[in-house]
Enzyme design. Structure first.
Site, PDB file in Angstrom:
ATOM      1  N   TYR A 155       0.858  -1.012  -0.196  1.00 12.24           N
ATOM      2  CA  TYR A 155      -0.046   0.098   0.020  1.00 12.24           C
ATOM      3  C   TYR A 155       1.091   1.194   0.026  1.00 12.24           C
ATOM      4  CZ  TYR A 155      -3.732   3.371   1.519  1.00 12.24           C
ATOM      5  OH  TYR A 155      -4.664   4.336   1.355  1.00 12.24           O
ATOM      6  N   LYS A 159       1.247   4.175  -2.859  1.00 14.14           N
ATOM      7  CA  LYS A 159       1.063   5.496  -2.903  1.00 14.14           C
ATOM      8  C   LYS A 159       2.064   6.442  -3.089  1.00 14.14           C
ATOM      9  CE  LYS A 159      -3.374   5.082  -1.918  1.00 14.14           C
ATOM     10  NZ  LYS A 159      -4.530   5.371  -2.772  1.00 14.14           N
TER      11      LYS A 159
END
Ligand SMILES: NC(=O)c1ccc[n+]([C@@H]2O[C@H](COP(=O)([O-])OP(=O)(O)OC[C@H]3O[C@@H](n4cnc5c(N)ncnc54)[C@H](O)[C@@H]3O)[C@@H](O)[C@H]2O)c1
Length: 258
Positions: A155, A159
């Site tokens: 994750y 990002k």
């Protein structure tokens, strides 16, 4: 700060932050495309916007699929005649797992939606924005692009990659008056936050603590992010490109202490 009659695609607009963005843009007069994988939720959001007098179209979309994204963008332009804006909001958290034990499929699944999906959408949208004469792309990253939690390599890196992708797209497309910016939200009350929290061993403590983590003493709402997205989409930000606007109630400014 009007987006009246401008067509804007919002991915993942069937829930949470994306829904909040779609609703605010529609209230501002934009023609909103709800590009969402969850058919029931996507259709319901479009229906609700139309019931409120706004203009919205649901187009079932899996941003992880190149064919699905290309078909969605073509359909959006066929429906509304032009394309001005894109909000790359669709995202998944994935399962918490330290990198050493993370299955390749889990890494790929998160990157396919959060980073590759944003690339697919931007690539398909840019030629139509050039034809329109200008455009604005807003990528929804996260404060996790700047700081990390153990167990979230997939994750956090997706990002961080999105913040870098923003800068490259901004450089490449500035001469065409297409602006590309990131918003990095802090913790926002949505189903994704609930799913993340449920995986924490100390969930109750985090739940209770999150308010005091924020100098502004509350978690965010989808509307907090929607207002920032509306600004970056509108002409009020016409000389802003390539930035990462952190919208987090001050969460990320604290190094230590009260
Ligand atoms: N909630 C937070 O605290 C928070 C914080 C920082 C960043 N974000 C980011 O904000 C964005 C929205 O998150 P949210 O909290 O509203 O989550 P959410 O789960 O409420 O909404 C995400 C939406 O994206 C859709 N989606 C998932 N995979 C998709 C795909 N392949 N194609 C199309 N749509 C897909 C889901 O169906 C859902 O409607 C995400 O990118 C997330 O990483 C959220």
């Amino acid at each position: 700060m009007s987006l009246k009659d401008r067509t804007v695609i919002v991915t993942g607009a069937g829930s949470g932050i994306g829904r909040g963005i779609a609703e605010l843009l529609a209230a501002d007069g934009a023609r909103v495309v709800i590009a969402e994988i969850h058919e029931h939720n996507g259709a319901a959001v479009a229906e609700e916007i139309r019931r409120q007098g706004g203009v919205a179209e649901f187009i079932p979309t899996d941003v992880a699929s190149e064919a699905s994204v290309n078909a969605m963008v073509s359909q959006a332009v066929a429906r509304f005649g032009s394309l001005y804006g894109l909000v790359n909001n669709a995202g998944i958290a994935g399962s918490q797992c330290e990198a050493e034990a993370m299955p390749t499929e889990e890494w790929d699944r998160v990157h396919a939606v959060n980073l590759r999906g944003a690339f697919f959408c931007a690539r398909a949208a840019i030629p139509h924005m050039k034809r329109f004469g200008k455009g604005s792309i807003v990528n929804i990253a996260s404060v996790h692009a700047q700081f990390s939690f153990a167990g979230w390599a997939h994750y956090d890196s997706s990002k961080g990659g999105l913040v870098s992708l923003t800068r490259t797209l901004a450089l490449e497309n500035g001469p065409h008056q297409i602006r590309v910016n990131t918003i990095s939200p802090g913790y926002i009350d949505t189903p994704l936050w609930d799913a993340w929290l449920a995986q924490q061993p100390d969930a109750a403590e985090i739940e209770a603590g999150t308010r005091s983590w924020h100098p502004l003493r509350r978690r965010g709402t989808p509307a907090d992010i929607a207002k920032a997205a509306r600004f970056l989409l509108s002409d009020d930000s016409e000389w802003i490109t390539g930035i990462n606007l952190v919208v987090d109630g001050g969460l990320s400014i604290r190094y230590f202490g009260r």
